[in-house]
Design a protein around this motif. Structure first.
Motif, PDB file in Angstrom:
ATOM      1  N   THR A   1      -2.656   2.974  -4.712  1.00 31.45           N
ATOM      2  CA  THR A   1      -3.311   2.956  -4.218  1.00 31.45           C
ATOM      3  C   THR A   1      -4.270   3.646  -5.257  1.00 31.45           C
ATOM      4  OG1 THR A   1      -2.897   3.012  -1.829  1.00 31.45           O
ATOM      5  CG2 THR A   1      -5.107   4.061  -1.966  1.00 31.45           C
TER       6      THR A   1
ATOM      7  N   GLN B   1      -4.811   1.388  -8.176  1.00 31.46           N
ATOM      8  CA  GLN B   1      -5.880   0.309  -7.253  1.00 31.46           C
ATOM      9  C   GLN B   1      -7.046   1.211  -8.123  1.00 31.46           C
ATOM     10  OE1 GLN B   1      -7.259   0.688  -3.744  1.00 31.46           O
ATOM     11  NE2 GLN B   1      -7.394  -1.545  -3.355  1.00 31.46           N
TER      12      GLN B   1
ATOM     13  N   LYS C   1       1.084  -0.976   0.048  1.00 35.05           N
ATOM     14  CA  LYS C   1      -0.008  -0.097   0.239  1.00 35.05           C
ATOM     15  C   LYS C   1       0.609   0.989   0.042  1.00 35.05           C
ATOM     16  CE  LYS C   1      -3.925   1.782   2.333  1.00 35.05           C
ATOM     17  NZ  LYS C   1      -5.016   1.828   3.943  1.00 35.05           N
TER      18      LYS C   1
ATOM     19  N   TYR D   1      -7.136  -5.749  -2.463  1.00 33.94           N
ATOM     20  CA  TYR D   1      -7.116  -5.199  -1.278  1.00 33.94           C
ATOM     21  C   TYR D   1      -5.050  -4.521  -0.839  1.00 33.94           C
ATOM     22  CZ  TYR D   1     -11.551  -6.209   0.637  1.00 33.94           C
ATOM     23  OH  TYR D   1     -12.831  -6.345   0.491  1.00 33.94           O
ATOM     24  N   LEU D   2      -4.627  -3.584  -0.975  1.00 32.25           N
ATOM     25  CA  LEU D   2      -3.568  -3.363  -1.016  1.00 32.25           C
ATOM     26  C   LEU D   2      -2.896  -3.354   0.273  1.00 32.25           C
ATOM     27  CD1 LEU D   2      -3.320  -0.347  -3.375  1.00 32.25           C
ATOM     28  CD2 LEU D   2      -2.847  -2.571  -3.136  1.00 32.25           C
ATOM     29  N   HIS D   3      -1.813  -3.300   1.260  1.00 28.89           N
ATOM     30  CA  HIS D   3      -1.818  -3.737   2.544  1.00 28.89           C
ATOM     31  C   HIS D   3      -0.609  -2.533   2.986  1.00 28.89           C
ATOM     32  CE1 HIS D   3      -4.600  -6.590   3.279  1.00 28.89           C
ATOM     33  NE2 HIS D   3      -3.831  -7.480   2.141  1.00 28.89           N
TER      34      HIS D   3
END
Length: 304
Positions: free
Chosen positions: A246, A249, A241, A265-267
């Motif tokens: 982001t 995305q 992330k 989902y980004l982390h």
């Protein structure tokens, strides 16, 4: 799913104009939508970025994800399984295969994923794998499990998708029948099973390109569960992330396409590392694979 966005430098005079907007001047370059629904975007200058950012505000990916989960009876795991047993299987089976029937986005993802797998194999190949027990959780079509087995490891592979697990097993049978192939003392097992249901104790647990499908609150529990299965090391990958990723995305969410994954989902690296530390593991190696359409952060963690 991986963000399918390519950013190409263009002269600063070019502005962003969505396809279908009229009139279009010679100074403007629109989105190009690929045949799988992904967007190829020519971006130039702060004006273009500002225009795209305004468009992103209109996107509502969370609402779309909620609808997809609702269609699976409110069960997010079931929503993921349904995707990878149907159109998701068709798409990713092509991407992780050898067919030429892929577009430039899918080919790029195939090559990026292969690089990540190669890095894992290099890490684990520093010592003999004969008899080493390895769990490949979220094995997909077997891109990691199969070469590990052919190097002598005792592999237990699982995937939430029954279609994926069956395909991986068929690919192993074909690969192990090739002339000169070295079969392990114990043939690998391939089973349809969600991550939370996996059990056992293994020297190494690998979970590659899986966490992109789950939010951070679920990932924390997943890491804790994976850690409970790993005796020595845990190898995981995730989409990092950052501001840039982001943004990519969100652009991708404007053009989801009918065959794209149900969610992405980004982390944050700090969150993943903290979850590993809480589970008794320390990250000792890191790698990053980034292509135009594929990005994956790889952690090698050892038990404290």
């Amino acid at each position: 799913m991986h963000a399918s966005i390519c950013l190409k430098p263009t002269p600063l005079s070019r502005a962003f104009v969505p396809r279908g907007t009229a009139p279009r001047s010679r100074h403007c370059r629109p989105f190009r939508v690929m045949d799988d629904g992904s967007a190829l975007l020519a971006v130039g200058g702060t004006a273009a970025v500002a225009a795209v950012s305004a468009a992103l505000l209109a996107a509502d990916p969370e609402k779309r994800r909620a609808v997809q989960t609702q269609e699976a009876g409110g069960n997010e795991l079931e929503a993921v399984a349904n995707y990878f047993n149907t159109q998701g299987f068709e798409r990713w089976n092509r991407i992780y295969g050898t067919t030429d029937n892929v577009n430039k986005v899918q080919l790029d993802i195939r090559e990026g994923h292969a690089v990540t797998v190669s890095k894992v194999l290099n890490w684990l190949g520093e010592a003999s794998l004969d008899g080493v027990t390895i769990a490949d959780i979220g094995c997909g079509t077997g891109s990691l499990a199969i070469p590990l087995a052919l190097k002598g490891a005792s592999v237990t592979a699982s995937d939430i998708s029954e279609a994926m697990a069956k395909e991986a097993e068929q690919r192993y049978k074909a690969a192990s029948s090739e002339p000169g192939a070295k079969k392990p003392r114990k043939a690998p097992t391939f089973q349809a099973q969600d991550l939370e249901s996996c059990s056992g104790c293994f020297d190494t647990v690998a979970c590659i390109d899986v966490m992109i499908h789950y939010p951070q609150d679920k990932v924390n529990g997943m890491i804790k569960h994976l850690a409970g299965l790993a005796d020595k090391r845990l190898i995981i990958s995730f989409a990092p992330k950052t501001f840039f990723y982001t943004w990519l995305q969100r652009v991708g969410n404007l053009f989801p396409g009918p065959s794209k994954a149900t969610r992405a989902y980004l982390h944050a690296e700090a969150d993943i590392e903290a979850a590993l530390a809480s589970a008794g593991f320390k990250v000792t190696r890191k790698e990053m694979t980034a292509t135009k359409f594929y990005f994956s952060r790889l952690f090698y963690a050892e038990r404290l």
